[in-house]
Write an enzyme that holds these catalytic residues in place. Sequence first.
Site, PDB file in Angstrom:
ATOM      1  N   HIS A 127       0.822  -1.227   0.000  1.00  0.00           N
ATOM      2  CA  HIS A 127       0.000   0.000   0.000  1.00  0.00           C
ATOM      3  C   HIS A 127       0.852   1.272   0.000  1.00  0.00           C
ATOM      4  O   HIS A 127       0.300   2.366   0.061  1.00  0.00           O
ATOM      5  CB  HIS A 127      -0.919   0.033   1.227  1.00  0.00           C
ATOM      6  CG  HIS A 127      -1.891  -1.103   1.297  1.00  0.00           C
ATOM      7  ND1 HIS A 127      -2.745  -1.412   0.261  1.00  0.00           N
ATOM      8  CD2 HIS A 127      -2.147  -2.015   2.273  1.00  0.00           C
ATOM      9  CE1 HIS A 127      -3.487  -2.473   0.601  1.00  0.00           C
ATOM     10  NE2 HIS A 127      -3.132  -2.854   1.807  1.00  0.00           N
ATOM     11  N   HIS A 166      -6.476  -7.242   0.262  1.00  0.00           N
ATOM     12  CA  HIS A 166      -6.588  -5.807  -0.049  1.00  0.00           C
ATOM     13  C   HIS A 166      -5.856  -5.494  -1.355  1.00  0.00           C
ATOM     14  O   HIS A 166      -4.829  -6.109  -1.660  1.00  0.00           O
ATOM     15  CB  HIS A 166      -5.980  -4.977   1.087  1.00  0.00           C
ATOM     16  CG  HIS A 166      -6.599  -5.251   2.421  1.00  0.00           C
ATOM     17  ND1 HIS A 166      -6.002  -6.065   3.361  1.00  0.00           N
ATOM     18  CD2 HIS A 166      -7.768  -4.839   2.947  1.00  0.00           C
ATOM     19  CE1 HIS A 166      -6.787  -6.135   4.429  1.00  0.00           C
ATOM     20  NE2 HIS A 166      -7.867  -5.403   4.204  1.00  0.00           N
TER      21      HIS A 166
END
Length: 345
Positions: A127, A166
């Site tokens: 991320h 994710h």
Amino acid sequence: MSTAYVYHPIYLEHDWPGHPESRERLEQVNQALDDSGMRSRLRLLEPEPITLDRLYHVHEPRYVESIEQTARHGGGGLKGRGDETYVALKSYEAARLASGGLVTAVEAVLRGDFKNAFALVRPPGHHAFSEHGEGFCLINNIAVAAATARHDLGIERVLIVDFDVHHGNGTQSIFYDDPSVLFFSIQQWGIYPGTGHWSETGAGKGAGYTVNVPMLPGWGDAMYARLFDDLLAPIARRFQPQLILVSAGYDPHWSDRLGSMMVTDLGFFTLTRRLVALSDELCGGRLVLTLEGGYGLQGLAYGVVATFAALLGDASFADPIGPSPHPERPAEEEYLDQLRALHGL
Ligand SMILES: [Zn+2]
């Protein structure tokens, strides 16, 4: 040839009281490697810290300096976007050794010292963007490794497979217009970070080199296997990677508290077997994984053991946790067909 793992005790020192991305995650992995007898089958690789030159292939120097300064002043949360992400006293050092550890593994595999490798590092990375961190990630380890392979290690095409629950939004953004790095990502739709729709397929020269599969809650081993066989494999064959890197997140496990997918640890074994087969077919077996998420501690720990079993070429894996008490959602043919058509298959 053997399978290596990267580890360093400093990966435990990136820690924040009460935070889900905790040192316990890696402690449980360590415990499972010992309890299962897996550790004795693997070779330990000592990580080297990443050089600033290599870090700057991906990250803005100003952002890197801000992590270093926050750590030096005793730590704290990142400001603004990414405020769920912490920097502890040793986090900068740990992050340099995490991205460095993955690069150490890539270099060892490219030299032919090992067939494949798995970097058991923290903090995770997928991320992290060029100029900011978020989602518990500071340095984008897999992006640094892919960029280093491209710029410094003579590799022209890298396939990144991201099966964390994710979306690997940082990795996607770093390579969105880059046709030399094909990013293939499967994620639960409707949760953090909210991106990774199938319509996000790259831009400019990188158009077609980003492949996203948003998933409905409840899909598990069957749907993931179909996606690997019917979408990932033909896309990888078309791309002809010279190296396959994997963002290995274990939060698709059915017991995970941050996701709602139904993958089992046996599922992680069979998915990794598919990655081993693809790397054998396409790039001399060069396959290097890095640890991303996974917050159901037992599912994570034995998922990592299952992954190593597949990397070593084991034909079977006895899953000590087993399947969810609830049935998984069956694979959906129409959706697979739509994804294949979207990507010209
Ligand atoms: Zn995750």
